[in-house]
Design a protein around this motif. Structure first.
Motif, mmCIF file in Angstrom:
data_model
loop_
_atom_site.group_PDB
_atom_site.id
_atom_site.type_symbol
_atom_site.label_atom_id
_atom_site.label_comp_id
_atom_site.label_asym_id
_atom_site.label_seq_id
_atom_site.Cartn_x
_atom_site.Cartn_y
_atom_site.Cartn_z
ATOM 1 N N PRO A 200 0.828 -1.204 0.000
ATOM 2 C CA PRO A 200 0.000 0.000 0.000
ATOM 3 C C PRO A 200 0.867 1.261 0.000
ATOM 4 O O PRO A 200 1.989 1.253 0.491
ATOM 5 N N ILE A 201 0.322 2.323 -0.580
ATOM 6 C CA ILE A 201 1.021 3.603 -0.553
ATOM 7 C C ILE A 201 0.961 4.131 0.865
ATOM 8 O O ILE A 201 -0.104 4.198 1.464
ATOM 9 N N ARG A 202 2.122 4.481 1.386
ATOM 10 C CA ARG A 202 2.191 4.931 2.776
ATOM 11 C C ARG A 202 2.277 6.438 2.813
ATOM 12 O O ARG A 202 2.875 7.062 1.957
ATOM 13 N N GLN A 203 1.671 7.007 3.821
ATOM 14 C CA GLN A 203 1.707 8.454 3.998
ATOM 15 C C GLN A 203 3.125 8.901 4.367
ATOM 16 O O GLN A 203 3.801 8.256 5.165
ATOM 17 N N LEU A 204 3.555 10.009 3.772
ATOM 18 C CA LEU A 204 4.848 10.605 4.091
ATOM 19 C C LEU A 204 4.613 11.841 4.932
ATOM 20 O O LEU A 204 3.850 12.731 4.546
ATOM 21 N N ILE A 205 5.257 11.896 6.086
ATOM 22 C CA ILE A 205 5.229 13.089 6.920
ATOM 23 C C ILE A 205 6.578 13.773 6.734
ATOM 24 O O ILE A 205 7.623 13.213 7.056
ATOM 25 N N ASP A 206 6.542 14.987 6.170
ATOM 26 C CA ASP A 206 7.736 15.746 5.812
ATOM 27 C C ASP A 206 8.024 16.773 6.908
ATOM 28 O O ASP A 206 7.241 17.708 7.101
ATOM 29 N N THR A 207 9.124 16.587 7.629
ATOM 30 C CA THR A 207 9.444 17.469 8.754
ATOM 31 C C THR A 207 10.838 18.071 8.601
ATOM 32 O O THR A 207 11.667 17.591 7.826
ATOM 33 N N VAL A 208 11.063 19.104 9.383
ATOM 34 C CA VAL A 208 12.359 19.763 9.453
ATOM 35 C C VAL A 208 12.705 19.879 10.938
ATOM 36 O O VAL A 208 11.825 20.163 11.761
ATOM 37 N N ALA A 209 13.969 19.653 11.291
ATOM 38 C CA ALA A 209 14.362 19.653 12.696
ATOM 39 C C ALA A 209 15.612 20.494 12.924
ATOM 40 O O ALA A 209 16.485 20.584 12.058
ATOM 41 N N TRP A 210 15.672 21.073 14.116
ATOM 42 C CA TRP A 210 16.807 21.906 14.532
ATOM 43 C C TRP A 210 17.708 21.095 15.441
ATOM 44 O O TRP A 210 17.282 20.618 16.490
ATOM 45 N N GLY B 141 11.263 21.051 16.015
ATOM 46 C CA GLY B 141 10.964 21.330 14.620
ATOM 47 C C GLY B 141 9.538 20.925 14.328
ATOM 48 O O GLY B 141 8.722 20.848 15.243
ATOM 49 N N GLY B 142 9.237 20.673 13.068
ATOM 50 C CA GLY B 142 7.882 20.264 12.769
ATOM 51 C C GLY B 142 7.612 20.146 11.289
ATOM 52 O O GLY B 142 8.524 20.139 10.462
ATOM 53 N N LYS B 143 6.328 20.077 10.977
ATOM 54 C CA LYS B 143 5.881 19.834 9.610
ATOM 55 C C LYS B 143 5.850 21.118 8.794
ATOM 56 O O LYS B 143 5.507 22.185 9.293
ATOM 57 N N GLU C 206 12.306 28.137 6.066
ATOM 58 C CA GLU C 206 11.101 28.838 6.531
ATOM 59 C C GLU C 206 10.372 27.995 7.580
ATOM 60 O O GLU C 206 9.928 28.517 8.614
ATOM 61 N N THR C 207 10.270 26.699 7.325
ATOM 62 C CA THR C 207 9.631 25.794 8.281
ATOM 63 C C THR C 207 10.416 25.768 9.581
ATOM 64 O O THR C 207 9.840 25.871 10.672
ATOM 65 N N LEU C 208 11.725 25.643 9.481
ATOM 66 C CA LEU C 208 12.579 25.562 10.662
ATOM 67 C C LEU C 208 12.452 26.813 11.528
ATOM 68 O O LEU C 208 12.238 26.715 12.743
ATOM 69 N N VAL D 250 5.698 7.006 6.872
ATOM 70 C CA VAL D 250 7.133 7.213 6.730
ATOM 71 C C VAL D 250 7.398 8.660 7.123
ATOM 72 O O VAL D 250 6.726 9.580 6.642
ATOM 73 N N VAL D 251 8.342 8.856 8.020
ATOM 74 C CA VAL D 251 8.695 10.201 8.459
ATOM 75 C C VAL D 251 10.029 10.578 7.835
ATOM 76 O O VAL D 251 11.006 9.839 7.947
ATOM 77 N N ARG D 252 10.041 11.729 7.145
ATOM 78 C CA ARG D 252 11.272 12.284 6.589
ATOM 79 C C ARG D 252 11.616 13.514 7.428
ATOM 80 O O ARG D 252 10.765 14.369 7.673
ATOM 81 N N MET D 253 12.874 13.603 7.856
ATOM 82 C CA MET D 253 13.298 14.705 8.708
ATOM 83 C C MET D 253 14.588 15.306 8.155
ATOM 84 O O MET D 253 15.625 14.656 8.144
ATOM 85 N N ALA D 254 14.486 16.545 7.657
ATOM 86 C CA ALA D 254 15.664 17.293 7.208
ATOM 87 C C ALA D 254 16.202 18.044 8.421
ATOM 88 O O ALA D 254 15.464 18.802 9.066
#
Length: 133
Positions: A4-14, A37-39, A48-50, A81-85
């Protein structure tokens, strides 16, 4: 069978490290600590998110011109799936938990199990680089 296609949560962290420990925050109503940080909202850039998220959570102002990307990580967490830059950056002000943050803590590598899987990948890299004790 297709997965199944999984949801991606795109986050940025300090990433803020002091004396071999990294700053973590526990949002109000949660039992897990996270790297601050956060979404992303809309078409915000990473920086900008950071800047927005850190101001909202920790009441300090990041200096975006000092930001350095330290890595982007992806990990499965429950059904997503969580992605964290992750970025380091200098800041102005006094670190203070905002109304949405219940607690701040400085974690060493031994506290790795207290953070989510994507944060653990950052802990691993920081420890391997000698930045986290």
């Amino acid at each position: 069978m297709e997965s199944p296609i999984r949801q991606l949560i795109d986050t940025v962290a300090w990433v803020l490290i002091d004396n071999g420990r990294i700053l973590c925050a526990r949002p109000r109503g949660k039992d897990v600590f996270y790297i601050p940080g956060g979404k992303r909202e809309g078409s915000e850039t990473d920086l900008e998110t950071l800047v927005r998220e850190v101001a909202e959570e920790l009441t300090v102002e990041l200096s975006p011109e000092t930001a350095v990307h330290v890595g982007t990580y992806e990990a499965d967490d429950a059904d997503v799936v969580v992605r964290m830059a992750c970025y380091t950056a200098e800041y102005r002000g006094v670190l203070t938990a905002s109304s949405e943050i219940e607690a701040l803590a400085w974690f060493g590598f031994g506290d790795r199990d207290l953070v989510p899987p994507v944060d653990q990948l950052l802990f691993d890299d920081l420890a391997a680089a000698g930045a986290l004790r």
